[in-house]
Design an enzyme around this catalytic site. Structure first.
Site, PDB file in Angstrom:
ATOM      1  N   VAL A  69    -111.334 -19.823 -77.576  1.00 56.45           N
ATOM      2  CA  VAL A  69    -112.057 -21.000 -78.073  1.00 56.45           C
ATOM      3  C   VAL A  69    -112.307 -20.789 -79.555  1.00 56.45           C
ATOM      4  O   VAL A  69    -112.206 -19.674 -80.070  1.00 56.45           O
ATOM      5  CB  VAL A  69    -113.398 -21.214 -77.332  1.00 56.45           C
ATOM      6  CG1 VAL A  69    -113.154 -21.594 -75.877  1.00 56.45           C
ATOM      7  CG2 VAL A  69    -114.283 -19.979 -77.426  1.00 56.45           C
ATOM      8  N   SER A  70    -112.662 -21.874 -80.244  1.00 52.98           N
ATOM      9  CA  SER A  70    -112.793 -21.776 -81.691  1.00 52.98           C
ATOM     10  C   SER A  70    -114.159 -21.283 -82.139  1.00 52.98           C
ATOM     11  O   SER A  70    -114.289 -20.668 -83.199  1.00 52.98           O
ATOM     12  CB  SER A  70    -112.510 -23.136 -82.338  1.00 52.98           C
ATOM     13  OG  SER A  70    -113.443 -24.095 -81.880  1.00 52.98           O
ATOM     14  N   GLY A  71    -115.209 -21.557 -81.345  1.00 57.63           N
ATOM     15  CA  GLY A  71    -116.555 -21.174 -81.771  1.00 57.63           C
ATOM     16  C   GLY A  71    -117.392 -20.565 -80.663  1.00 57.63           C
ATOM     17  O   GLY A  71    -117.093 -20.710 -79.475  1.00 57.63           O
ATOM     18  N   GLN A  74    -118.762 -22.443 -77.571  1.00 50.92           N
ATOM     19  CA  GLN A  74    -117.820 -22.914 -76.548  1.00 50.92           C
ATOM     20  C   GLN A  74    -117.538 -21.854 -75.487  1.00 50.92           C
ATOM     21  O   GLN A  74    -116.505 -21.896 -74.826  1.00 50.92           O
ATOM     22  CB  GLN A  74    -116.505 -23.326 -77.217  1.00 50.92           C
ATOM     23  CG  GLN A  74    -116.645 -24.501 -78.169  1.00 50.92           C
ATOM     24  CD  GLN A  74    -115.350 -24.796 -78.894  1.00 50.92           C
ATOM     25  OE1 GLN A  74    -114.759 -23.921 -79.530  1.00 50.92           O
ATOM     26  NE2 GLN A  74    -114.884 -26.032 -78.796  1.00 50.92           N
ATOM     27  N   GLY A 103    -112.252 -17.794 -82.086  1.00 56.37           N
ATOM     28  CA  GLY A 103    -111.787 -17.971 -83.461  1.00 56.37           C
ATOM     29  C   GLY A 103    -110.631 -18.947 -83.518  1.00 56.37           C
ATOM     30  O   GLY A 103    -110.162 -19.442 -82.493  1.00 56.37           O
TER      31      GLY A 103
END
Length: 216
Positions: A69-71, A74, A103
């Site tokens: 996930v990006s953050g 999440q 990230g």
């Protein structure tokens, strides 16, 4: 015994030399189902994994379940990805290794992905599974696929349709690109890089606000 080259398919004469058996023996093994061959036109070819299996060098029956996930906000989605992968592939392999990253999909410093690549290089896994191809990488998926394949590792994609990523992740990707290029220009610890990142964040926020205002 002669060493084999890292390529995907071998002609019957090459396999006979590598295994130290007659070509007729290979043909008989194929008829009996002891070895798998792929027919290319009128010629049979033998996959590298079949040769490794016969030599006792097949990769262990282990799959990496990879989620990203990006953050940090999440993490719930991270768990859902792993749960879906366990349900789809967990029972199909003897061992399961779970690797995760938080990230951008453009980042080259993801520990989980690097670990999966290391396990492939050491031939300790047979497959890497993820929910969408962009969980593994946002761009250049074909290169990663070729890398893993060269070590006898298959990439398993649960959902072939494109993942509709949230805008937040696209923003993270843009910031990753800007930071990477700015770091090369000014040095990664330069105050100019930090300032540029802040300016990019503000610009992207303004764009987001403008888009919302234009939406009927």
């Amino acid at each position: 015994m002669p060493k084999y080259h890292k390529k995907h398919m071998y002609r019957i004469a090459e396999v006979a030399v590598l295994l130290g058996v007659h070509k007729d023996t290979l043909r008989r093994w194929e008829r009996e189902g002891k070895v798998k061959a792929v027919w290319l036109g009128r010629e049979r070819r033998f996959p590298e994994e079949e040769i490794r299996r016969l030599l006792g060098e097949a990769n262990p029956d282990t799959v990496v379940l990879y989620a990203r996930v990006s953050g940090h906000d999440q993490k719930g989605d991270l768990e859902r990805q792993i749960e879906a992968l366990r349900e789809a592939y967990g029972s199909k392999f003897s061992n399961v290794i779970v690797l995760t990253d938080i990230g951008s999909g453009l980042s080259t410093s993801r520990k989980g992905l690097r670990k999966a690549m290391e396990l492939a290089r050491e031939r300790k896994i047979r497959a890497v599974a993820c929910t969408y191809s962009d969980r593994l990488t946002r761009f250049g998926f074909e290169y990663l696929e070729e890398y893993f394949s060269s070590f006898g590792v298959e990439i398993l994609i649960l959902n072939r349709e494109e993942d509709k990523s949230p805008q937040q992740e696209l923003v993270e990707d843009l910031l990753t690109i800007v930071t990477s290029f700015a770091g090369k220009l000014y040095g990664h610890r330069s105050h100019k890089v930090k300032k540029l990142k802040e300016e990019m964040k503000e610009a992207l926020k303004r764009l987001d606000t403008d888009d919302q205002l234009k939406t009927p």
